[in-house]
Design a protein around this motif. Structure first.
Motif, PDB file in Angstrom:
ATOM      1  N   ASP A  69      23.112  25.574  72.160  1.00  0.00           N
ATOM      2  CA  ASP A  69      22.320  26.280  73.172  1.00  0.00           C
ATOM      3  C   ASP A  69      23.090  27.489  73.707  1.00  0.00           C
ATOM      4  N   ILE A  70      22.889  28.636  73.083  1.00  0.00           N
ATOM      5  CA  ILE A  70      23.592  29.862  73.449  1.00  0.00           C
ATOM      6  C   ILE A  70      22.585  30.995  73.629  1.00  0.00           C
ATOM      7  N   GLN A  71      22.826  31.820  74.637  1.00  0.00           N
ATOM      8  CA  GLN A  71      22.085  33.055  74.813  1.00  0.00           C
ATOM      9  C   GLN A  71      23.084  34.204  74.717  1.00  0.00           C
ATOM     10  N   PHE A  72      22.812  35.145  73.840  1.00  0.00           N
ATOM     11  CA  PHE A  72      23.674  36.315  73.709  1.00  0.00           C
ATOM     12  C   PHE A  72      23.121  37.439  74.571  1.00  0.00           C
ATOM     13  N   VAL A  73      23.998  38.045  75.356  1.00  0.00           N
ATOM     14  CA  VAL A  73      23.596  39.058  76.329  1.00  0.00           C
ATOM     15  C   VAL A  73      24.373  40.345  76.093  1.00  0.00           C
ATOM     16  N   LEU A  74      23.649  41.455  76.055  1.00  0.00           N
ATOM     17  CA  LEU A  74      24.233  42.791  75.981  1.00  0.00           C
ATOM     18  C   LEU A  74      23.775  43.598  77.184  1.00  0.00           C
TER      19      LEU A  74
END
Length: 387
Positions: free
Chosen positions: A238-243
């Motif tokens: 469960d990962i969210q990648f944020v830029l």
């Protein structure tokens, strides 16, 4: 002075008493030693040590180290050559979880969107006579409202078993012999607790008793263990990648220009105050939100001045994570070029090509782990578990 026979007898009795006491103490000491030998040589371990070892063996390892089930935003401000190593830390320690598979069943299958054999605990009731849906709904109202996880009632009325299952809601007025009730076991808040599962079992039993329906209950302990195992698996992927895109000189972006660029990139401003990119089927790919607290709303965006934007990719909820990341990256660069901004990580460090490649690779890896665990990214099953 001569010793009388009485004195000799008394001395003898005293000596015998001392001998008896000494003998009893020796016997008791031997018994204690035997007991100690059984305890310390019989295979019993140190309870504290065993507990620590058991905890260490069972502790789930998320893709980014943290507490079980805790989501942590990945940070990409470190050296480019350090990022791939950090992203790979979980590989060796991640628990191997055998997720439950669907069991073979006769008759029409239950709809996966509300009664999934992996996601839910499903109980079935069979009544001799058709039960009115309003009555069943009334019976479950007293306890179902206390459950923190979604619960769904389903039924079918075809006596020969060919009828399809349908979800029963408060407006249903039909009568059905076969019933199924499903409680979701896991979501992003964690697994169902033993106490909540007991409440669910007791409630369904009450319905069965009041309607004279047959009900078979599985082992509650096994269901609790299954929920915990599923939760550990989900936490590990469960990962969210944020830029972030920020103004290159520390200034602000004008909201009116932002909206035009976002819509030109194929994004739509939705009711929750974020721009959202969707695939052809309507599924979410990624979002673009204000870096500050203010929402991006249709009226207020006209006068908005923001220092930056946040682009977020929710890995388990998209069908093709690598493709979605590439599109999110392209939009981020498009926004940066049009608005005079730069692409950075959470620490405001510019993203290098090595960092970008590592994110893309990790996204593909996490999604493959999901597929190996019978959870297809972006599927109905995944959307329910990661909600």
């Amino acid at each position: 002075m001569a010793i009388s026979e009485l004195q000799i007898a008394l001395i003898g009795a005293g000596a015998a008493g001392v001998a008896l006491v000494w003998g009893y103490n020796v016997w008791q000491d031997r018994q204690h030693r035997k007991t100690a030998d059984r305890i310390f040589k019989g295979g019993q371990g140190d309870a504290l040590l065993d507990g620590e070892e058991a905890d260490a063996a069972a502790a789930p390892t998320a893709a980014f180290p943290g507490e079980a089930g805790e989501w942590r935003e990945p940070h990409f401000g470190e050296a480019a050559d350090a990022l791939p190593e950090e992203l790979g830390e979980a590989d060796a320690a991640e628990p191997v979880v055998d997720l439950p598979s669907a069991q073979e069943e006769s008759g029409p299958p239950l709809p996966a969107e509300c009664a999934d054999p992996v996601v839910d605990c499903v109980l079935r009731l069979a009544a001799a006579e058709p039960l009115p849906a309003p009555a069943v709904q009334a019976m479950q109202t007293a306890w179902a409202v206390d459950l923190s996880k979604p619960i769904h009632w389903l039924a079918r009325d075809d006596a020969d078993g060919d009828g399809a299952w349908k979800q029963v809601d408060v407006h249903d007025t039909g009568r059905y012999r076969e019933w199924a009730v499903a409680l979701q076991l896991v979501d992003r808040r964690g697994p169902v607790s033993d106490g909540e599962l007991a409440r669910f079992f007791d409630g369904v039993q009450q319905v069965a008793q009041q309607t004279a329906a047959n009900l078979e209950l599985p082992s509650r302990g096994e269901i609790v263990m299954r929920a915990a195992s599923l939760d550990e698996f989900c936490a590990a992927v469960d990962i969210q990648f944020v830029l972030h895109v920020v103004e290159s000189t520390g200034g602000v972006f004008a909201g009116t220009k932002l909206r035009g660029v976002a819509e030109a990139a194929g994004l739509a401003l939705e009711a929750d105050g974020v721009f959202r990119a969707r695939d052809e089927a309507g599924g979410e790919l990624f979002t673009v939100a204000n870096l500050g607290a203010e929402r991006l709303e249709a009226e207020s965006i006209k006068s908005l001045a923001t220092h930056g934007l946040t682009l977020s990719l929710d890995v388990p909820r998209v069908t093709d994570g690598a493709l979605a990341f590439d599109r999110m990256l392209a939009v981020a660069r498009q926004l940066g070029t049009a608005l005079g901004g730069v692409l950075v990580d959470a620490q405001r460090a510019p993203l290098s090509d090595a960092m970008i490649d590592a994110i893309r690779a990790k996204t593909a890896e996490l999604q493959q782990r999901m597929r190996d665990g019978s959870i297809v990214p972006g599927s109905t099953r995944a959307l329910r578990l990661f909600s």
